[in-house]
Design an enzyme around this catalytic site. Structure first.
Site, PDB file in Angstrom:
ATOM      1  N   GLY B 244       7.296  -5.855  13.009  1.00 19.83           N
ATOM      2  CA  GLY B 244       5.850  -6.083  13.055  1.00 19.83           C
ATOM      3  C   GLY B 244       5.142  -5.171  12.061  1.00 19.83           C
ATOM      4  N   ARG B 245       4.573  -4.095  12.585  1.00 21.03           N
ATOM      5  CA  ARG B 245       3.916  -3.109  11.734  1.00 21.03           C
ATOM      6  C   ARG B 245       4.331  -1.717  12.217  1.00 21.03           C
ATOM      7  NH1 ARG B 245       3.298  -6.517   8.681  1.00 21.03           N
ATOM      8  NH2 ARG B 245       1.408  -7.465   7.818  1.00 21.03           N
ATOM      9  N   GLU B 274       4.125   3.761   5.106  1.00 18.90           N
ATOM     10  CA  GLU B 274       4.954   3.210   4.026  1.00 18.90           C
ATOM     11  C   GLU B 274       4.395   3.592   2.660  1.00 18.90           C
ATOM     12  OE1 GLU B 274       5.163  -0.978   4.805  1.00 18.90           O
ATOM     13  OE2 GLU B 274       5.948  -0.648   6.806  1.00 18.90           O
ATOM     14  N   HIS B 292      10.290  -2.816   4.398  1.00 18.93           N
ATOM     15  CA  HIS B 292       9.291  -3.852   4.661  1.00 18.93           C
ATOM     16  C   HIS B 292       9.607  -5.113   3.862  1.00 18.93           C
ATOM     17  CE1 HIS B 292       4.880  -4.540   6.051  1.00 18.93           C
ATOM     18  NE2 HIS B 292       5.568  -5.666   6.039  1.00 18.93           N
TER      19      HIS B 292
END
Lengths: 325, 325
Positions: B244-245, B274, B292
């Site tokens: 997800g995040r 990130e 990612h």
């Protein structure tokens, strides 16, 4: 009924169980044996002085992992009536020699099938989506520095070709169906209970496949079944996953195809000369390398323990063996 | 009908398309735009002298990846009526600010869902079965030398808990069902069309889960939804996969749980800051780290291209947007 009594009533001398293993296969995988049997281990350290005598009268041999069993071994242990295998593939056991002497053989049965199928799917996703390569990239600290790297390729919807639709292969098929993949297969004969497309020829299967999963038994007929023609048919975007045996693939050819980029990638749990891995593969991002561990989970060892012990108990009780082949 | 004419009859000046991106998100992902639109890129190199003037009248903004869009950006480009997003999650876009100004917003829709679901399953298998760790082991030349290493854990039959049963989560569920896994989930509300067990509370879900897949949207409510309590409930044999995040997980806590061995492992495609990855993770065999990239395949870019272009064309044609949120 004497044999059954061996089993259920502790006697002064528990039944003899001959262990047959290469030094790298530890007996510690089978701790449960020591309590019920007189375990005879030729590699015991310190050596067991009773081994030379007692091993001559052992009626059952536990073969640990892919330790070779041929005429020499059968000559050495003349009283052996049954070889209890502890692996899914039995190419290390000379089945013809066993048959000639009336020696029965058991396999690990389905104990490993789910784990091997899971691992095959994991390797395929890893190769196509470059998971291990991504992990290497992050661990090397390249993410903040370098901006681009290989994209990989989608898994869902791909054409999966399975070489060997047995206990493992059918589980691989079921898993990939859930990814919206189409399934085709090659095996000795067409299976009437499945609707997957059958190819009598591995080259034809490879021509219609993106992800080729190799999970058949290694026999004289399947030695190097994945050869130059198959890899050519699979082509630049095709990948191979091998969870069967190393010698199912012509490894020298495979290395050349991968190095030249004429094959999309490979996920390899097995190799022709284990534990040797061709050094050309060690630096390729298109491959995922694994040390013959597709069967290795605590859960599958527990399942193996159950089937091995079940076969030994059945043998001494004169009952049908669980997984005789 | 003037807008539709913009679309179908090439005119002297193609419609203006404002691009909004961070330097690390390349415009090269969208080569198809240049042919149909006057692309306004604030980061063009060399700089575009017409940008300051033309960007004031751009009616549509293409937001590349998770580039932030807030009140400042909306003030800077006052003519923007629509923000075309190119990611599945839209936490980088201030949806309330857009709503207040009547600015419409579109997402990538389902373009990435299969790829992210595939990747989540791949990460879970990789973490449980130690695939990347095995690859590292072989590449380091340890196989012939070292005899033992971590066994990993079986995937089939495990209890999978999904946080966010949307487009991605439901695809994750479908895949794990084929592994014989049981599925449970948490989401804002119970879904009437599925039979999976619903937990209104993530801690309760984690208490009944071996593999926790985090794939919900990042909102004020889901920030750090995976906290100390959830990790404690998941326990030593549980693993977390986050596609997800990063900020869905309290990363500081996660690192401590992993370093102390109080969590079985983690497969992380996203991180709180990130491209920064906590350095404690870089040497752990229990984690798989990924930059990612769960959405990154040529196939999903093609699907994204289709949905982005479709939204832009629909906007200029006064037709319903494809993936308005």
């Amino acid at each position: 009924m004497a044999a059954a009594a061996d089993e259920h009533q502790p006697s002064e001398t528990p039944p003899l169980l001959l262990v047959h293993r290469l030094p790298r296969f530890k007996l510690s995988f089978f701790p449960f044996l020591q309590t019920e049997y007189t375990v005879l281990d030729p590699l015991a350290d310190p050596p067991d002085p009773s081994f030379p005598d007692l091993s001559k009268s052992a009626r059952i041999m536990l073969c640990v992992g892919p330790t070779p069993v041929g005429s020499d071994e059968l000559d050495r242990y003349p009283a052996v009536e049954c070889v209890v295998g502890s692996s899914a593939g039995l190419n290390h056991i000379d089945l013809a020699a066993c048959r000639r002497r009336g020696v029965r053989v058991t396999s690990a049965g389905d104990a490993f099938s789910d784990d091997v199928a899971d691992y095959a799917v994991g390797l395929a996703i890893d190769v196509l989506r470059r998971v291990s390569a991504a992990d290497r990239f992050v661990r090397a600290g390249s993410w903040p520095v370098q901006k681009e790297y290989l994209l990989g390729s989608k898994v869902s919807g791909k054409r999966v070709g399975i070489v060997g639709l047995g206990s493992i292969g059918s589980r691989v098929a079921k898993r990939f169906e859930a990814f919206g993949c189409t399934i085709a297969y090659n095996s000795r004969s067409m299976k009437s209970h499945v609707s997957y497309t059958y190819y009598a020829n591995v080259v034809d299967l490879a021509s219609n496949t993106d992800i080729l999963i190799v999970c058949c038994a290694l026999t004289n007929e399947t030695y190097h079944v994945i050869n130059n023609d198959v890899m050519t048919a699979l082509g630049k975007t095709g990948i191979i996953v091998n969870v069967g045996r190393g010698a199912l693939i012509d490894e020298k050819e495979l290395v050349e195809f991968l190095v030249r980029g004429e094959l999309g990638g490979a996920g390899l749990d097995v190799f022709e000369h284990e534990p040797h891995v061709p050094k050309e593969l060690l630096t390729l991002d298109s491959v995922v390398l694994s040390p013959h561990k597709a069967v290795f989970t605590p859960e599958s060892f527990a399942a193996l323990e159950k089937v091995v012990l079940g076969n030994i108990q059945a043998f001494f009780s004169n009952e049908p063996l669980l997984t005789e082949i």
